[in-house]
Scaffold this motif. Structure first.
Motif, PDB file in Angstrom:
ATOM      1  N   ASP A 121      49.223  18.021 -13.416  1.00  0.00           N
ATOM      2  CA  ASP A 121      49.098  16.596 -13.094  1.00  0.00           C
ATOM      3  C   ASP A 121      49.412  16.356 -11.610  1.00  0.00           C
ATOM      4  N   ILE A 124      46.486  17.137  -9.384  1.00  0.00           N
ATOM      5  CA  ILE A 124      45.483  16.054  -9.394  1.00  0.00           C
ATOM      6  C   ILE A 124      45.997  14.866  -8.570  1.00  0.00           C
ATOM      7  N   GLN A 125      47.279  14.542  -8.752  1.00  0.00           N
ATOM      8  CA  GLN A 125      47.834  13.413  -8.006  1.00  0.00           C
ATOM      9  C   GLN A 125      47.752  13.622  -6.489  1.00  0.00           C
ATOM     10  N   ALA A 126      47.788  14.896  -6.082  1.00  0.00           N
ATOM     11  CA  ALA A 126      47.752  15.176  -4.646  1.00  0.00           C
ATOM     12  C   ALA A 126      46.401  14.817  -4.013  1.00  0.00           C
ATOM     13  N   GLY A 128      43.088  14.836  -6.386  1.00  0.00           N
ATOM     14  CA  GLY A 128      41.973  15.103  -7.299  1.00  0.00           C
ATOM     15  C   GLY A 128      41.299  13.838  -7.806  1.00  0.00           C
TER      16      GLY A 128
ATOM     17  N   SER B  68      50.405  14.945 -21.064  1.00  0.00           N
ATOM     18  CA  SER B  68      49.729  14.454 -19.864  1.00  0.00           C
ATOM     19  C   SER B  68      48.851  13.272 -20.259  1.00  0.00           C
ATOM     20  N   PRO B  69      48.726  12.283 -19.361  1.00  0.00           N
ATOM     21  CA  PRO B  69      47.864  11.140 -19.709  1.00  0.00           C
ATOM     22  C   PRO B  69      46.408  11.561 -19.935  1.00  0.00           C
ATOM     23  N   ARG B  70      46.023  12.722 -19.418  1.00  0.00           N
ATOM     24  CA  ARG B  70      44.624  13.138 -19.549  1.00  0.00           C
ATOM     25  C   ARG B  70      44.268  13.533 -20.980  1.00  0.00           C
ATOM     26  N   TYR B 172      41.799   8.655 -15.545  1.00  0.00           N
ATOM     27  CA  TYR B 172      43.025   9.440 -15.312  1.00  0.00           C
ATOM     28  C   TYR B 172      43.191   9.747 -13.825  1.00  0.00           C
ATOM     29  N   GLN B 173      42.076  10.060 -13.166  1.00  0.00           N
ATOM     30  CA  GLN B 173      42.154  10.351 -11.731  1.00  0.00           C
ATOM     31  C   GLN B 173      42.544   9.093 -10.948  1.00  0.00           C
ATOM     32  N   ALA B 176      46.125   8.806 -11.513  1.00  0.00           N
ATOM     33  CA  ALA B 176      46.859   9.810 -10.731  1.00  0.00           C
ATOM     34  C   ALA B 176      47.014   9.336  -9.281  1.00  0.00           C
ATOM     35  N   ARG B 177      45.967   8.718  -8.778  1.00  0.00           N
ATOM     36  CA  ARG B 177      46.015   8.222  -7.401  1.00  0.00           C
ATOM     37  C   ARG B 177      47.117   7.165  -7.250  1.00  0.00           C
ATOM     38  N   ILE B 179      49.786   6.949  -9.211  1.00  0.00           N
ATOM     39  CA  ILE B 179      51.088   7.595  -9.391  1.00  0.00           C
ATOM     40  C   ILE B 179      51.531   8.156  -8.035  1.00  0.00           C
ATOM     41  N   GLU B 180      50.587   8.807  -7.356  1.00  0.00           N
ATOM     42  CA  GLU B 180      50.875   9.357  -6.022  1.00  0.00           C
ATOM     43  C   GLU B 180      51.261   8.234  -5.062  1.00  0.00           C
TER      44      GLU B 180
END
Lengths: 251, 638
Positions: A121, A124-126, A128, B68-70, B172-173, B176-177, B179-180
């Protein structure tokens, strides 16, 4: 069918673990591998023993939750098949089957066959993704994408993030997982704007986790349930190198 | 007394959503970070909402029980997603998608909600393509479409047989963005076990860390449930093993009304059950009905192999009975007909529990390569599970519980009757009426998450600017205490039976009496059996281990306990609704040729049930359904 199972049991992340032997019988060849484990667990529970913990959910080979080494092979003996889709007809009456969790430094054991894959995860957060806020997308057919390009991108995008590639790799490397996502997005016209930073950010995040390095054993490709090719790793390396030569840094 | 106000806008349908949106309250960009929003679930609806609210600048906490959320179950959707793009120039429009959805749902959904869904469908495709979702394309590089049940236009966008996976990875992506970026805090392997309601308002949730066993509280200005459907009440269904009703049911017990619980969908094309210990049923995408022909032998007890049965002795029963839709009739119709022929003794396969789905004509017409291109992964999956090659012998299929149209009652804002408690995706009841059309679940999940709740939640939050939320108060303490006590009660039971044996038995009752066909006698039987079995469950349960750390049996016990209560409500609702509509087929209410017969005079309403503390005596509230743009007709696919 009657089988002997040797299953890795480990209470917590830091507790010692060991293989324990169980006998199971009355297994129908039509059962899936996980249904066989369900039966084992039901019997353990009836005897007041803690059932074997393992990740699983969709049981259709697409969620990527199930994750176990079956006789030393990630997801077991059938090619292009997740453990949940493996059926007992692939085994023979009287077989002994060794079942272990994914073994990799980056995947610590949670309990028994269940591991922590959160490093995926974080990769991907970095980077993706394609940065597009909801509502700001242009008309979908504005940008034609040649069918073969879309099909190639799809092949990479089918990665289910199960981690078999890492588990099977003698180095515990995550190149195939990372390359599949980089490859999927960098093939598409929508992914071009962030292509360089994505490659650098994801690769460097991967390297900061406890994964090993790729030395072309190709074990990952052999066990990948979605048959993702190591060609993607070559493409990733090219993207990464190109970006580094341009002086691109992590986002 | 609960007043059900759907808050549907008035005026012409096509102007309702834009007009309504124009007058919703706004939260200024700099103020958004002052609001906490909790989202339960990370499937299409939950991930889309979390990402979008994060992008807007709210403080979001998102929870999922998977690692994982995915991995949320949206990932398993195969066939596609509908959108009224009319790329095929075959006469599609927003109105037609709206009409097909209302009609497909057998006129038991709200016009205003459904029209809005059809309207935003086009934006979803734009959004997904921009995220890099690799939809199928034609040689010219433009998006391809295929047709799906219940429609006479081709409006379904797809990514081979993995459309749900690709759309979920897109969401999910995006998540993720965020979350980052720090706007979304993600909690994996964390299950919501209760919602905290104080003075009629949702204040947060109580969760259990599935690894450490720790109980925690999370305060919020608004709570969004995106926790999916409840098909696993049947034990055997196409849902992922851990899908459950707990989040929705706990909210129901705290005051949220549960609407139309008996509206469940039995999907026509699944692989038939092969044995007693089977853990789940596997879906074969409905898209297969585009090219596969469904048949059984004309005579009962015909034991010949499929290829040995000559053409004239085969009964292509859907093509004969429904010439204009043929094999593409809606799901409820296809399922009921399959059950009919199997009940007549004409079932196929070793257990005589399936019908054929035959591709030999399509392979002859289009070639094996073309079929492989379209359905290759589905054929492979079929072969892995059954050991049979569908290119050579026809597939065997049978209906299986798949989707639940019922769910928590919500208004036009997708908010339940509990202030600040929003419900999106399959968890709410709003858009599919008594039957969902294929490729519409992905559409609704993403519509709710990307394009509807982000607007309506802002309007709810705006007046609460400046209010602080903390998880320390009396309501939180009380809820946490109740959650811990409930878990302790499960652990203390020292009976003899495992959770799964109870779940299997419950599932069998619900399948038999509240499945594809329901009757007064059967439902009455179920309503006698369920409370008895529930009582035994609480007295005779045997759980290994303790509640301190990871304990998968304890997780399942909590979920099955909630299924027991829900199962009773489903049967109460099914008994109350003395009409047939969509997936709800009451044997007492059918036309002379065996089709579902609605009773519009008495049942053109949503049945919304209030929990009273006793699962056996809920209170019924009705929301009347009014139709202005469409005329109620007897559904006909002939």
């Amino acid at each position: 069918m009657k089988l002997t199972l040797k299953v890795w049991r480990q209470e917590t992340k830091d507790a010692p673990g060991a293989l324990q032997t169980y006998e199971v019988d009355d297994i129908s060849p039509d059962y899936s591998f996980l249904e066989m484990l369900d039966m084992l667990n039901e019997r353990l529970e009836e005897q007041g023993q803690r059932p074997v913990a393992f990740d699983h959910d969709c049981r259709e080979g697409v969620c990527g939750a199930c994750s176990m080494m079956v006789d030393g092979q990630a997801h077991g003996p059938q090619a292009r098949t997740t453990t949940c889709q493996l059926h007992m007809r692939e085994f023979t009456d009287g077989d002994t089957i060794v079942i272990e969790p994914w073994r990799a430094t980056a995947f610590s054991i949670v309990q028994d066959l269940m591991v922590d894959r959160s490093a995926f995860d974080r990769i991907i957060q970095a980077g993706g993704f394609i940065s597009v806020n909801t509502g700001s997308a242009p008309e979908a057919n504005l940008m034609p994408i040649p069918k073969d390009v879309a099909d190639d991108a799809f092949d990479a995008a089918t990665c289910i993030g199960c981690g078999a590639c890492v588990a099977q790799c003698p180095n515990g490397a995550a190149q195939l997982f990372t390359a599949a996502k980089i490859g999927h997005l960098s093939l598409l016209p929508q992914g071009q704007a962030e292509r360089d930073t994505r490659a650098v950010s994801m690769v460097e995040q991967m390297e900061s986790e406890l994964f090993g390095s790729c030395s072309n054993f190709r074990e990952c490709e052999a066990v990948c349930p979605k048959a993702i090719s190591i060609d993607w790793i070559a493409r990733m390396n090219r993207d990464y190198l190109r970006a580094k030569l341009k002086g691109v840094t992590r986002r | 007394m609960i007043m059900l106000d759907a808050k549907s806008p008035s005026g012409p349908l096509e102007a309702q959503w834009s007009g309504y949106r124009d007058h919703l309250k706004l939260v200024a960009p700099t103020n958004r970070r002052k609001f906490e929003v909790v989202i339960v679930g990370s499937g299409l609806a939950g991930a889309a909402a979390a990402a979008t609210l994060g992008e807007a600048g709210y403080n979001v906490k998102c929870f999922c029980f998977q690692d994982s959320p995915r991995r949320a179950h949206s990932i398993a959707a195969q066939g596609g997603i509908n959108a009224a793009k009319n790329y095929r120039n075959d006469g599609d429009s927003t109105f037609r998608l709206f009409y097909d959805t209302i009609k497909g749902g057998d006129f038991r959904s709200r016009e205003s909600n459904v029209y809005r869904l059809a309207e935003v469908s086009v934006e979803i495709i734009d959004q997904a393509v921009a995220q890099g979702v690799p939809f199928a394309r034609e040689y010219g590089g433009l998006l391809d479409n295929r047709s799906f049940g219940g429609a006479q236009v081709a409006r379904t966008f797809y990514a081979r047989g993995q459309t749900g996976q690709q759309l979920l990875l897109g969401a999910y992506q995006a998540l993720a963005r965020q979350i980052e970026a720090g706007t979304v805090q993600m909690f994996t392997r964390t299950e919501m076990l209760d919602v905290v309601v104080e003075d009629g308002r949702a204040k947060g949730i109580v969760t259990r860390d599935l690894v450490s066993g720790e109980i925690s509280s999370h305060a919020a200005h608004a709570v969004v449930l995106a926790s999916g459907g409840y098909s696993n009440v049947y034990f055997l269904s196409t849902n992922a093993k851990a899908c459950n009703v707990t989040a929705a049911w706990r909210a129901h017990r705290r005051g949220a009304l549960f609407a139309n619980p008996c509206f469940t969908q039995i999907h026509p094309t699944c692989i038939p059950q092969s044995g007693e210990y089977q853990a789940k049923l596997t879906l074969m995408s409905e898209s297969l009905r585009n090219d596969g022909r469904i048949w059984v032998a004309k005579e009962a007890e015909d034991n010949r192999r499929a290829r040995d049965i000559p053409e004239r002795e085969r009964d292509y029963y859907l093509e004969t009975r429904y010439p204009s839709f043929g094999n593409l009739v809606p799901r409820d119709v296809a399922s009921r007909n399959a059950k009919g022929v199997v009940d007549e003794g004409r079932g196929v396969g070793p257990l005589k529990n399936g019908v054929y789905l035959d591709f030999s004509d399509a392979i002859g017409r289009l070639g094996r390569d073309a079929i492989e291109e379209k359905y290759g992964n589905l054929f492979e999956m079929y072969e892995r599970i059954t050991g049979e090659n569908p290119y050579e012998a026809p597939m065997r299929i049978y209906p299986a519980p798949h989707y639940t149209m019922g769910g928590l009652w919500v208004d036009y804002n997708l908010m339940s009757n509990v202030d600040g408690l929003f419900v999106i995706g399959e968890a709410n009841f709003s858009d599919h009426g008594a039957n969902r059309l294929g490729a519409s679940a992905l559409m609704q999940g993403l519509a709710d998450g990307y394009f509807i709740v982000p607007y309506t939640i802002a309007s709810y939050l705006a007046p609460h600017l400046g209010e602080t939320v903390t998880a320390g108060g009396a309501a939180f303490q009380q809820t946490e205490k109740e959650v811990s006590e409930r878990l302790a009660r499960f652990m203390q039971a020292s009976g003899k039976r495992t959770v799964d044996t109870f779940h299997r038995e419950l599932g069998q009752i619900v399948r038999d009496e509240c499945g594809m066909s329901r009757s007064k006698a059967g439902l009455t039987r179920a309503l006698q059996k369920i409370p008895v079995l529930r009582e035994e469950f609480h007295a005779n349960l045997n759980l290994a281990g303790n509640g301190e750390g990871l304990n998968m049996s304890l997780e399942r016990a909590g979920r099955v306990a909630d299924f027991f209560e829900l199962a009773e409500l489903m049967c109460i609702d099914a008994l109350d609704r003395e009409e047939s509509c969509g997936g709800h087929f009451r044997e007492e209410s059918q036309t002379s040729d065996g089709e579902a017969l609605r009773d519009d005079e008495n049942f053109t309403h949503v049945s919304a049930w209030e929990h009273t503390g006793d699962a056996s005596s809920p209170i019924l509230h009705n929301e009347p359904l009014e139709f202005e743009a469409v005329q109620l007709t007897q559904r006909s696919y002939k």
